[in-house]
Write an enzyme that holds these catalytic residues in place. Structure first.
Site, short mmCIF file in Angstrom:
data_model
loop_
_atom_site.label_atom_id
_atom_site.label_comp_id
_atom_site.label_asym_id
_atom_site.label_seq_id
_atom_site.Cartn_x
_atom_site.Cartn_y
_atom_site.Cartn_z
N LYS A 277 8.80 0.59 7.26
CA LYS A 277 7.52 0.75 6.59
C LYS A 277 6.45 1.11 7.63
CE LYS A 277 6.24 -2.27 3.65
NZ LYS A 277 5.65 -1.10 2.96
N GLY A 278 5.28 1.50 7.11
CA GLY A 278 4.18 1.81 8.02
C GLY A 278 3.79 3.27 8.04
N GLY B 179 1.94 4.60 6.08
CA GLY B 179 0.49 4.61 5.79
C GLY B 179 -0.29 3.76 6.78
N LYS C 227 14.14 7.44 -0.78
CA LYS C 227 13.94 6.46 0.29
C LYS C 227 15.22 5.73 0.68
CE LYS C 227 9.51 7.36 0.10
NZ LYS C 227 8.47 6.39 -0.07
N SER D 188 0.83 -1.21 0.00
CA SER D 188 0.00 0.00 0.00
C SER D 188 0.86 1.25 0.00
CB SER D 188 -0.95 0.00 1.20
OG SER D 188 -0.21 0.02 2.37
N GLY E 246 6.03 -0.54 -1.45
CA GLY E 246 6.95 0.59 -1.29
C GLY E 246 7.64 0.52 0.06
N GLU F 134 0.93 -5.60 5.77
CA GLU F 134 2.06 -5.67 4.82
C GLU F 134 3.01 -6.81 5.22
OE1 GLU F 134 2.09 -0.98 3.43
OE2 GLU F 134 3.44 -1.61 5.00
N THR G 52 3.23 4.76 -4.05
CA THR G 52 4.00 4.06 -5.09
C THR G 52 3.24 2.81 -5.53
OG1 THR G 52 5.92 4.80 -3.84
CG2 THR G 52 6.36 3.38 -5.71
C1 5RP Z 1 2.41 1.98 4.14
C2 5RP Z 1 3.82 1.79 3.72
C3 5RP Z 1 4.24 2.36 2.42
O1 5RP Z 1 4.83 1.37 1.65
C4 5RP Z 1 5.24 3.46 2.68
O2 5RP Z 1 4.66 4.39 3.56
C5 5RP Z 1 5.67 4.14 1.38
O3 5RP Z 1 4.63 4.94 0.91
P1 5RP Z 1 4.73 5.78 -0.42
O4 5RP Z 1 4.82 4.79 -1.55
O5 5RP Z 1 3.45 6.56 -0.43
O6 5RP Z 1 5.95 6.67 -0.35
O7 5RP Z 1 4.62 1.19 4.40
O8 5RP Z 1 2.18 1.46 5.43
#
Ligand code: 5RP
Length: 218
Positions: free
Chosen positions: A94-95, A97, A121, A28, A82, A103, A31
């Protein structure tokens, strides 16, 4: 080049790893949203996907891609997701979001974890730019926060956020993680912690980085 353009580039490059008639693990974030759009262009070739968040599930369905439950599959060929940070050993934070638990579950089902990121990143040491998210059972929030302080962290309650699993998030700010595997295990041992955002014990296998010079695959 914009960050979004780099994310799209990485997302589109991940299509090369999608096998015909397979079920794809889908993470999620923004990306991954680009990846879902790209996946829609070859949706007739795949069986469907297992999603790591309700938001991704909705987007997959909107694109006409069948969504399977993680309980319906024994193994996934690939998991595409992502990251908020990734180090040279392909370990991640991660996390961002708040989808870290699902995940980790979907990643654990996959033979190959493909991480798609823009170049911002990439870090040498995890924790250098991004706070570490921890998903916590609501009644344990203060107790877990005190234990995190004991580990040298400065936890901040992510107010107003409830995860897809009905839990809360504590973000540990300025938390340099020198030994990611040991720290991932130590945090998992705190009663009340559901998942922590260190993905080191099961890191990525392939990293696709979008850069202004094009794709770099690690
Ligand atoms: C969500 C995640 C996403 O993979 C991480 O936050 C990267 O997000 P983005 O692709 O919007 O930069 O771990 O829980």
């Amino acid at each position: 080049m914009s960050q979004l353009a780099m994310k799209k580039m990485a997302a589109e490059a991940a299509l090369a790893y999608v096998k015909d008639d397979s079920i794809i693990g889908v993470g999620s974030g923004s990306t991954v949203n680009c990846f879902i759009e790209a996946l829609a262009t070859i949706k007739h070739k795949i069986k469907g996907a297992v999603a790591a968040s309700k938001a991704s599930e909705q987007l997959l369905r909107k694109q006409g891609i069948e969504v399977f439950s993680a309980n319906d599959v024994t193994e996934l060929d690939i998991y595409v997701d992502g990251a908020d940070e990734i180090n040279p050993q392909k370990m991640m934070i991660k996390g961002g979001g708040a989808a870290l638990t699902r995940e980790k579950i979907v990643a654990a089902l996959a033979k190959t974890f493909i991480c798609i990121v823009d170049q911002s990143k990439q870090v040498d040491v995890l924790g250098s730019t991004f706070s570490l998210p921890i998903e916590v059972i609501p009644m344990a929030r203060s107790q877990v926060a005190r234990q995190l302080v004991g580990l040298g962290g400065f936890p901040i309650y992510r107010e107003g956020v409830v995860t897809d699993n009905g839990n809360v998030i504590l973000d540990i700010a300025n938390f340099t993680i020198l030994e990611p595997m040991a720290m991932e295990q130590a945090l998992n041992n705190i009663a009340g912690v559901v998942t922590n955002g260190i993905f080191a014990l099961r890191g990525a296998d392939i990293v696709i980085v979008g850069t202004p010079e094009g794709i770099k695959t690690l």
